[in-house]
Design a protein around this motif. Structure first.
Motif, PDB file in Angstrom:
ATOM      1  N   LEU A  24       0.864  -1.176   0.000  1.00 24.96           N
ATOM      2  CA  LEU A  24       0.000   0.000   0.000  1.00 24.96           C
ATOM      3  C   LEU A  24       0.900   1.224   0.000  1.00 24.96           C
ATOM      4  N   VAL A  25       0.759   2.045  -1.018  1.00 23.38           N
ATOM      5  CA  VAL A  25       1.645   3.186  -1.221  1.00 23.38           C
ATOM      6  C   VAL A  25       0.873   4.487  -1.015  1.00 23.38           C
ATOM      7  N   LEU A  26       1.452   5.375  -0.241  1.00 20.43           N
ATOM      8  CA  LEU A  26       0.920   6.719  -0.058  1.00 20.43           C
ATOM      9  C   LEU A  26       1.637   7.655  -1.020  1.00 20.43           C
ATOM     10  N   VAL A  27       0.864   8.349  -1.844  1.00 19.04           N
ATOM     11  CA  VAL A  27       1.397   9.317  -2.805  1.00 19.04           C
ATOM     12  C   VAL A  27       0.956  10.702  -2.356  1.00 19.04           C
ATOM     13  N   GLU A  28       1.885  11.615  -2.217  1.00 13.54           N
ATOM     14  CA  GLU A  28       1.562  12.983  -1.814  1.00 13.54           C
ATOM     15  C   GLU A  28       2.109  13.970  -2.846  1.00 13.54           C
ATOM     16  N   LYS A  29       1.299  14.940  -3.211  1.00 14.27           N
ATOM     17  CA  LYS A  29       1.711  15.992  -4.132  1.00 14.27           C
ATOM     18  C   LYS A  29       1.787  17.294  -3.358  1.00 14.27           C
ATOM     19  N   ASP A  30       2.955  17.912  -3.351  1.00 13.80           N
ATOM     20  CA  ASP A  30       3.109  19.141  -2.568  1.00 13.80           C
ATOM     21  C   ASP A  30       2.634  20.353  -3.372  1.00 13.80           C
ATOM     22  N   PRO A  31       2.558  21.514  -2.739  1.00 15.04           N
ATOM     23  CA  PRO A  31       2.060  22.706  -3.443  1.00 15.04           C
ATOM     24  C   PRO A  31       2.838  23.070  -4.696  1.00 15.04           C
ATOM     25  N   ASP A  32       4.081  22.584  -4.820  1.00 16.47           N
ATOM     26  CA  ASP A  32       4.895  22.848  -6.008  1.00 16.47           C
ATOM     27  C   ASP A  32       4.778  21.741  -7.053  1.00 16.47           C
ATOM     28  N   GLN A  33       3.774  20.868  -6.895  1.00 16.11           N
ATOM     29  CA  GLN A  33       3.511  19.777  -7.833  1.00 16.11           C
ATOM     30  C   GLN A  33       4.537  18.648  -7.743  1.00 16.11           C
ATOM     31  N   LYS A  34       5.426  18.688  -6.761  1.00 19.91           N
ATOM     32  CA  LYS A  34       6.371  17.592  -6.589  1.00 19.91           C
ATOM     33  C   LYS A  34       5.677  16.421  -5.906  1.00 19.91           C
ATOM     34  N   VAL A  35       6.009  15.212  -6.351  1.00 20.93           N
ATOM     35  CA  VAL A  35       5.340  14.013  -5.863  1.00 20.93           C
ATOM     36  C   VAL A  35       6.324  13.160  -5.069  1.00 20.93           C
ATOM     37  N   LYS A  36       5.898  12.705  -3.914  1.00 23.61           N
ATOM     38  CA  LYS A  36       6.705  11.765  -3.149  1.00 23.61           C
ATOM     39  C   LYS A  36       5.837  10.571  -2.770  1.00 23.61           C
ATOM     40  N   THR A  37       6.475   9.416  -2.633  1.00 19.22           N
ATOM     41  CA  THR A  37       5.749   8.192  -2.315  1.00 19.22           C
ATOM     42  C   THR A  37       6.370   7.511  -1.105  1.00 19.22           C
ATOM     43  N   ARG A  38       5.524   6.734  -0.425  1.00 26.77           N
ATOM     44  CA  ARG A  38       6.014   5.990   0.741  1.00 26.77           C
ATOM     45  C   ARG A  38       5.244   4.690   0.852  1.00 26.77           C
ATOM     46  N   GLN A  39       5.965   3.573   0.973  1.00 26.27           N
ATOM     47  CA  GLN A  39       5.309   2.287   1.190  1.00 26.27           C
ATOM     48  C   GLN A  39       4.897   2.170   2.652  1.00 26.27           C
ATOM     49  N   LEU A  40       3.654   1.683   2.867  1.00 27.90           N
ATOM     50  CA  LEU A  40       3.114   1.640   4.216  1.00 27.90           C
ATOM     51  C   LEU A  40       3.070   0.229   4.796  1.00 27.90           C
ATOM     52  N   LEU A  41       2.395  -0.691   4.089  1.00 29.01           N
ATOM     53  CA  LEU A  41       2.271  -2.047   4.609  1.00 29.01           C
ATOM     54  C   LEU A  41       1.889  -3.004   3.494  1.00 29.01           C
ATOM     55  N   PRO A  42       2.213  -4.285   3.663  1.00 37.34           N
ATOM     56  CA  PRO A  42       1.842  -5.274   2.641  1.00 37.34           C
ATOM     57  C   PRO A  42       0.334  -5.498   2.641  1.00 37.34           C
ATOM     58  N   VAL A  43      -0.236  -5.651   1.436  1.00 45.75           N
ATOM     59  CA  VAL A  43      -1.675  -5.839   1.273  1.00 45.75           C
ATOM     60  C   VAL A  43      -1.918  -6.867   0.171  1.00 45.75           C
ATOM     61  N   SER A  44      -3.180  -7.244   0.007  1.00 51.45           N
ATOM     62  CA  SER A  44      -3.556  -8.160  -1.073  1.00 51.45           C
ATOM     63  C   SER A  44      -4.847  -7.680  -1.708  1.00 51.45           C
ATOM     64  N   PHE A  45      -4.766  -7.229  -2.957  1.00 50.39           N
ATOM     65  CA  PHE A  45      -5.915  -6.714  -3.690  1.00 50.39           C
ATOM     66  C   PHE A  45      -6.025  -7.442  -5.036  1.00 50.39           C
ATOM     67  N   VAL A  46      -7.236  -7.455  -5.585  1.00 50.58           N
ATOM     68  CA  VAL A  46      -7.407  -7.929  -6.946  1.00 50.58           C
ATOM     69  C   VAL A  46      -6.698  -6.950  -7.880  1.00 50.58           C
ATOM     70  N   PRO A  47      -6.303  -7.398  -9.075  1.00 49.65           N
ATOM     71  CA  PRO A  47      -5.535  -6.512  -9.974  1.00 49.65           C
ATOM     72  C   PRO A  47      -6.395  -5.442 -10.631  1.00 49.65           C
ATOM     73  N   LEU A  48      -5.771  -4.310 -10.899  1.00 53.19           N
ATOM     74  CA  LEU A  48      -6.397  -3.251 -11.700  1.00 53.19           C
ATOM     75  C   LEU A  48      -6.391  -3.716 -13.150  1.00 53.19           C
ATOM     76  N   THR A  49      -7.551  -3.694 -13.776  1.00 53.79           N
ATOM     77  CA  THR A  49      -7.663  -4.172 -15.153  1.00 53.79           C
ATOM     78  C   THR A  49      -8.092  -3.022 -16.070  1.00 53.79           C
ATOM     79  N   GLY A  50      -7.965  -3.245 -17.370  1.00 50.94           N
ATOM     80  CA  GLY A  50      -8.382  -2.226 -18.333  1.00 50.94           C
ATOM     81  C   GLY A  50      -7.511  -2.229 -19.554  1.00 50.94           C
ATOM     82  N   THR A  51      -7.758  -1.293 -20.443  1.00 52.60           N
ATOM     83  CA  THR A  51      -7.077  -1.235 -21.740  1.00 52.60           C
ATOM     84  C   THR A  51      -5.621  -0.823 -21.616  1.00 52.60           C
ATOM     85  N   HIS A  52      -5.221  -0.288 -20.466  1.00 53.94           N
ATOM     86  CA  HIS A  52      -3.836   0.131 -20.280  1.00 53.94           C
ATOM     87  C   HIS A  52      -2.897  -1.046 -20.104  1.00 53.94           C
ATOM     88  N   GLN A  53      -3.450  -2.224 -19.792  1.00 56.89           N
ATOM     89  CA  GLN A  53      -2.599  -3.386 -19.502  1.00 56.89           C
ATOM     90  C   GLN A  53      -1.853  -3.863 -20.747  1.00 56.89           C
TER      91      GLN A  53
END
Length: 245
Positions: A216-245
């Motif tokens: 599980l990843v936390l994504v934060e966008k600061d006021p200057d549009q910079k993006v930072k990410t942080r991994q939080l904990l292991p999880v189990s979800f079904v996959p994201l599907t769609g035409t992008h795959q």
């Protein structure tokens, strides 16, 4: 931020007036027990999450939203167990602990616009709506999307908007969003969702595939549009599907 009790009460009464009229809730004790179990789970993962427990508004929402209304009738006896349940088409309603964690970490406030990718049965959307967010939720599986739309309309949840489609591309005409919540695991963080996130906003997304550990990843966008990410904990979800795959 802890909202005053009177504000939380007003939000919940407005949001679930239809439930109060429709039934005498025989599940209140089960919901209370579910929330107590979630609190205990969160205490065990406090070091990973940076949260000692549930905020009052999230706890109130979980005690109020009738999870049994978001599963099929044969699953209703198990609705308040702290585990995922099948909702058909190879999909599940998330474990209540995960719903609580994601809602808590999203930090949505009354009036915030939240984009949810993966409506499922709409339980997560209902919890977000119960804390006062305006929720835009997308589901790619057409029968689930249709059922969720019907359920939301029947329950009168006016601050939840539904769409059938590929959530990878978000909901551009409703953007920008204060927060984005993805309830399916992606191999990477979709650039369209980052673009649609407001400066100062945050996104929660499971990253990984079904055969390996997802994070599980936390994504934060600061006021200057910079993006930072942080991994939080292991999880189990079904996959994201769609035409992008």
């Amino acid at each position: 931020m802890i909202y005053p009790t009177c504000v939380r009460t007003a939000i919940l009464l407005f949001f679930f007036a239809g439930f109060a009229r429709a039934e005498t809730d025989a599940y209140a004790r089960q919901r209370a027990a579910m929330v107590a179990e979630i609190e205990a789970n969160m205490a065990q993962t406090a070091g990973l999450l940076g949260r000692k427990g549930l905020s009052a508004e999230v706890a109130d929402a979980l005690r109020t939203v009738p999870r049994h209304q978001f599963v099929e009738e044969e699953m209703q006896p198990y609705a308040y167990q702290n585990r995922p349940l099948p909702i058909g088409h190879g999909q599940t309603i998330s474990q209540p602990y995960i719903v609580a964690v994601m809602t808590e970490l999203l930090d949505a406030k009354p009036g915030d616009k939240v984009l949810e990718i993966g409506t499922g049965s709409a339980y997560q959307a209902a919890v977000l709506g119960a804390i006062g967010a305006e929720v835009f939720t997308i589901e790619i599986v057409e029968p689930l999307a249709a059922a969720a739309h019907e359920r939301i309309a029947k329950l009168g949840l006016a601050n939840i908007h539904t769409r059938t489609g590929d959530g990878y591309y978000g909901w551009p005409e409703a953007a920008p969003f204060d927060a984005v919540l993805v309830t399916a695991a992606a191999s990477h963080i979709p650039p369209p969702l980052i673009k649609q996130l407001k400066p100062g906003g945050r996104m929660l997304i499971p990253v990984g595939d079904r055969f390996n550990v997802q994070q599980l990843v936390l994504v934060e966008k600061d006021p200057d549009q910079k993006v930072k990410t942080r991994q939080l904990l292991p999880v189990s979800f079904v996959p994201l599907t769609g035409t992008h795959q």
